[in-house]
Scaffold this motif. Structure first.
Motif, short mmCIF file in Angstrom:
data_model
loop_
_atom_site.label_atom_id
_atom_site.label_comp_id
_atom_site.label_asym_id
_atom_site.label_seq_id
_atom_site.Cartn_x
_atom_site.Cartn_y
_atom_site.Cartn_z
N ARG A 76 -4.49 -14.26 6.63
CA ARG A 76 -3.02 -13.43 6.33
C ARG A 76 -2.02 -14.36 6.77
O ARG A 76 -1.71 -14.42 8.16
N GLU A 77 -1.07 -14.94 6.17
CA GLU A 77 -0.14 -15.76 6.50
C GLU A 77 1.04 -14.97 7.26
O GLU A 77 1.71 -15.35 8.17
N ASP A 78 1.22 -13.78 6.72
CA ASP A 78 2.05 -12.92 7.23
C ASP A 78 1.65 -12.31 8.74
O ASP A 78 2.44 -11.81 9.58
N PHE A 79 0.57 -12.43 9.17
CA PHE A 79 0.20 -12.41 10.59
C PHE A 79 0.19 -13.38 11.44
O PHE A 79 -0.30 -13.45 12.61
N ARG A 80 0.77 -14.63 11.24
CA ARG A 80 0.70 -15.82 12.00
C ARG A 80 1.86 -15.98 13.13
O ARG A 80 2.72 -15.32 12.95
N GLY A 81 1.52 -16.85 14.18
CA GLY A 81 2.70 -16.76 15.10
C GLY A 81 2.50 -16.23 16.28
O GLY A 81 3.01 -16.66 17.22
N GLY A 82 1.68 -15.10 16.53
CA GLY A 82 1.53 -14.59 17.63
C GLY A 82 2.42 -13.40 17.96
O GLY A 82 3.59 -13.38 17.41
N PRO A 83 2.05 -12.41 18.88
CA PRO A 83 3.03 -11.08 18.95
C PRO A 83 4.41 -11.71 19.29
O PRO A 83 5.37 -10.73 19.00
N ALA A 84 4.40 -12.52 20.35
CA ALA A 84 6.06 -12.79 20.83
C ALA A 84 6.75 -13.43 20.00
O ALA A 84 7.94 -13.07 19.79
N LYS A 85 6.17 -14.14 18.91
CA LYS A 85 7.20 -14.96 17.82
C LYS A 85 7.23 -14.04 16.49
O LYS A 85 8.28 -14.08 16.10
N ASN A 86 6.06 -13.50 16.24
CA ASN A 86 6.15 -12.69 15.06
C ASN A 86 6.12 -11.16 15.16
O ASN A 86 5.02 -10.44 15.26
N ARG A 87 6.94 -10.70 15.86
CA ARG A 87 6.96 -9.22 16.16
C ARG A 87 6.86 -8.37 15.22
O ARG A 87 6.39 -7.24 15.36
N LYS A 88 7.59 -8.39 13.88
CA LYS A 88 7.36 -7.70 12.76
C LYS A 88 5.80 -7.46 12.63
O LYS A 88 5.47 -6.27 12.22
N ALA A 89 5.08 -8.38 12.41
CA ALA A 89 3.79 -8.29 12.14
C ALA A 89 3.02 -7.67 13.37
O ALA A 89 2.24 -6.54 13.16
N ALA A 90 3.52 -7.74 14.60
CA ALA A 90 2.68 -7.06 15.68
C ALA A 90 2.83 -5.68 15.52
O ALA A 90 2.08 -5.07 15.90
N GLU A 91 4.11 -5.37 15.23
CA GLU A 91 4.42 -3.80 15.00
C GLU A 91 3.52 -3.14 14.14
O GLU A 91 3.25 -1.96 14.11
N ILE A 92 3.67 -3.70 12.86
CA ILE A 92 2.93 -3.28 11.69
C ILE A 92 1.37 -3.19 12.07
O ILE A 92 0.89 -2.16 11.73
N ILE A 93 0.80 -4.04 12.83
CA ILE A 93 -0.51 -4.15 13.12
C ILE A 93 -0.53 -2.61 14.10
O ILE A 93 -1.49 -1.97 14.01
N ARG A 94 0.21 -2.71 15.36
CA ARG A 94 0.12 -1.70 16.22
C ARG A 94 0.44 -0.47 15.58
O ARG A 94 -0.42 0.60 15.97
N GLN A 95 1.23 -0.17 14.76
CA GLN A 95 1.46 1.18 14.18
C GLN A 95 0.17 1.59 13.36
O GLN A 95 -0.17 2.83 13.31
N ALA A 96 -0.30 0.77 12.59
CA ALA A 96 -1.60 0.85 11.74
C ALA A 96 -2.66 1.47 12.55
O ALA A 96 -3.28 2.45 12.19
N ILE A 97 -2.80 0.70 13.67
CA ILE A 97 -4.14 1.08 14.52
C ILE A 97 -3.78 2.56 15.08
O ILE A 97 -4.59 3.39 15.01
N ARG A 273 -0.85 -7.76 -3.98
CA ARG A 273 -2.28 -7.96 -4.06
C ARG A 273 -2.45 -8.80 -2.73
O ARG A 273 -1.97 -9.52 -2.16
N VAL A 274 -3.77 -8.50 -2.39
CA VAL A 274 -4.61 -8.82 -1.16
C VAL A 274 -5.27 -10.07 -1.53
O VAL A 274 -6.22 -10.10 -2.60
N ALA A 275 -5.17 -11.13 -0.93
CA ALA A 275 -5.91 -12.47 -1.29
C ALA A 275 -7.28 -12.22 -0.73
O ALA A 275 -7.65 -11.41 0.33
N ILE A 276 -8.41 -12.58 -1.41
CA ILE A 276 -9.85 -12.30 -1.25
C ILE A 276 -10.42 -13.48 -0.13
O ILE A 276 -10.39 -14.34 -0.89
N ALA A 277 -10.73 -13.08 1.00
CA ALA A 277 -11.29 -14.22 1.75
C ALA A 277 -12.72 -14.24 1.62
O ALA A 277 -13.43 -13.56 1.09
N PRO A 278 -13.31 -15.57 1.96
CA PRO A 278 -14.96 -15.80 1.94
C PRO A 278 -15.49 -14.68 3.02
O PRO A 278 -15.08 -14.12 3.87
N THR A 279 -16.78 -14.36 2.58
CA THR A 279 -17.56 -13.40 3.16
C THR A 279 -18.64 -14.27 3.89
O THR A 279 -19.11 -15.35 3.64
#
Length: 307
Positions: A76-97, A273-279
């Motif tokens: 997930r390229e959009d989840f890279r960078g860590g919470p401090a740098k990628n605050r948008k992704a961090a908030e999306i994850i936090r809200q979904a949880i 579309r969600v990229a399908i990762a290896p299992t």
């Protein structure tokens, strides 16, 4: 002369104080950095345990996705960078949880006209405010782990938890004069004959499926719970191909997901579309008769027939 010495003394003391203050500032900065590093380390350790206990079954031990979406920043390229740098992704994850996602409580996959798959599967709300078990610190620990954690440690942690549960069940069974198999049976598929159930369950155990998957009261939690896999909406051919060749990428998991803003439909635009990762699932059943018998059993594990 005295005044000159006095000025020199004052200057020396001033410089000494400046050096002391500077050194303290540098030390304090380093101390705070080390404290933050230790705090993050502990948060990642807690996040690992929380992910292994609550998230791996749906999102995969490597965050590769299955019942739930892929989460690993490796995929997930959009989840890279860590919470401090990628605050948008961090908030999306936090809200979904915290709030969960809409959909059906049982995994529900639908094949679209182009052959791709969409998921209408719900995710429960995990925050205590919404009736879940996690507080704000727990949720932040999970956000930190998803964005910065080591997913290679998840399988070991899940297996450790599964082993503890099995030991507890075995001890309970022994105290009642029973076997583990008696207190932790595989669920029968309603509608199948006793022989079909016996044969399917025998293969499921013999081929090591219980190491990762649970059916009824028995099995592991590395992979999805298959107790009602016959109600997911997948076909017999889908299951056969998934078991025969798990590494096959196409349609291993849904490529589109129901979103809160789209009601009963899904957005199938290319960017969604969600990229399908290896299992991590290995090919365990190659014998065609065993595969037929196992799939017959799995397809019989439905909610409708259980009611």
């Amino acid at each position: 002369m005295r005044n000159g010495r006095h000025h020199i003394a004052v200057l020396v003391i001033t410089w000494a104080l400046l050096l002391i203050v500077g050194a303290y500032g540098a030390f304090e900065k380093q101390r705070m950095a080390l404290a933050e590093e230790r705090q993050l380390k502990h948060s990642l350790e807690r996040g690992l345990e929380l992910y292994a206990r609550n998230c791996s079954t749906c999102h995969g031990p490597m965050g590769e996705g299955c019942i739930g979406k892929p989460l690993n920043p490796l995929y997930r390229e959009d989840f890279r960078g860590g919470p401090a740098k990628n605050r948008k992704a961090a908030e999306i994850i936090r809200q979904a949880i915290a709030d969960g996602r809409p959909g059906n409580s049982t995994p529900t996959w639908v094949t679209l006209e182009d052959g791709s798959m969409a998921s209408y599967t719900a995710m429960p709300a995990w925050s205590k405010e919404k009736g879940g078990p996690l507080n704000e610190m727990h949720i932040q620990d999970l956000v930190n782990f998803i964005m910065l954690g080591d997913f290679t440690k998840v399988i070991g942690k899940v297996q450790e938890m599964d082993a503890e549960l099995r030991k507890t069940l075995e001890e309970s069974a022994a105290a009642e004069g029973k076997t583990y198999e008696e207190v932790a049976p595989l669920r029968d598929a309603p509608g199948l004959t006793a022989e079909q159930n016996r044969r399917g369950q025998e293969i499921f155990v013999k081929r090591g499926c219980t190491l990762c998957h649970r059916i009824g009261s028995r099995g592991g939690s590395v992979g999805p719970d298959l107790s009602y896999v016959g109600s997911w909406g997948v076909s017999r051919e889908f299951l056969k191909e998934w078991i025969r060749n798990p590494q096959r990428k196409q349609h291993r998991i849904p490529e589109f997901w129901r979103d809160a803003t789209f009601g009963p439909t899904v957005d199938t635009s290319p960017e969604k579309r969600v990229a399908i990762a290896p299992t991590v699932m290995p090919p365990l059943v190659q014998d065609e008769q065993e595969l037929e018998d196992l799939v017959t059993y799995l397809m019989g594990l439905t909610l409708e027939r259980a009611r």
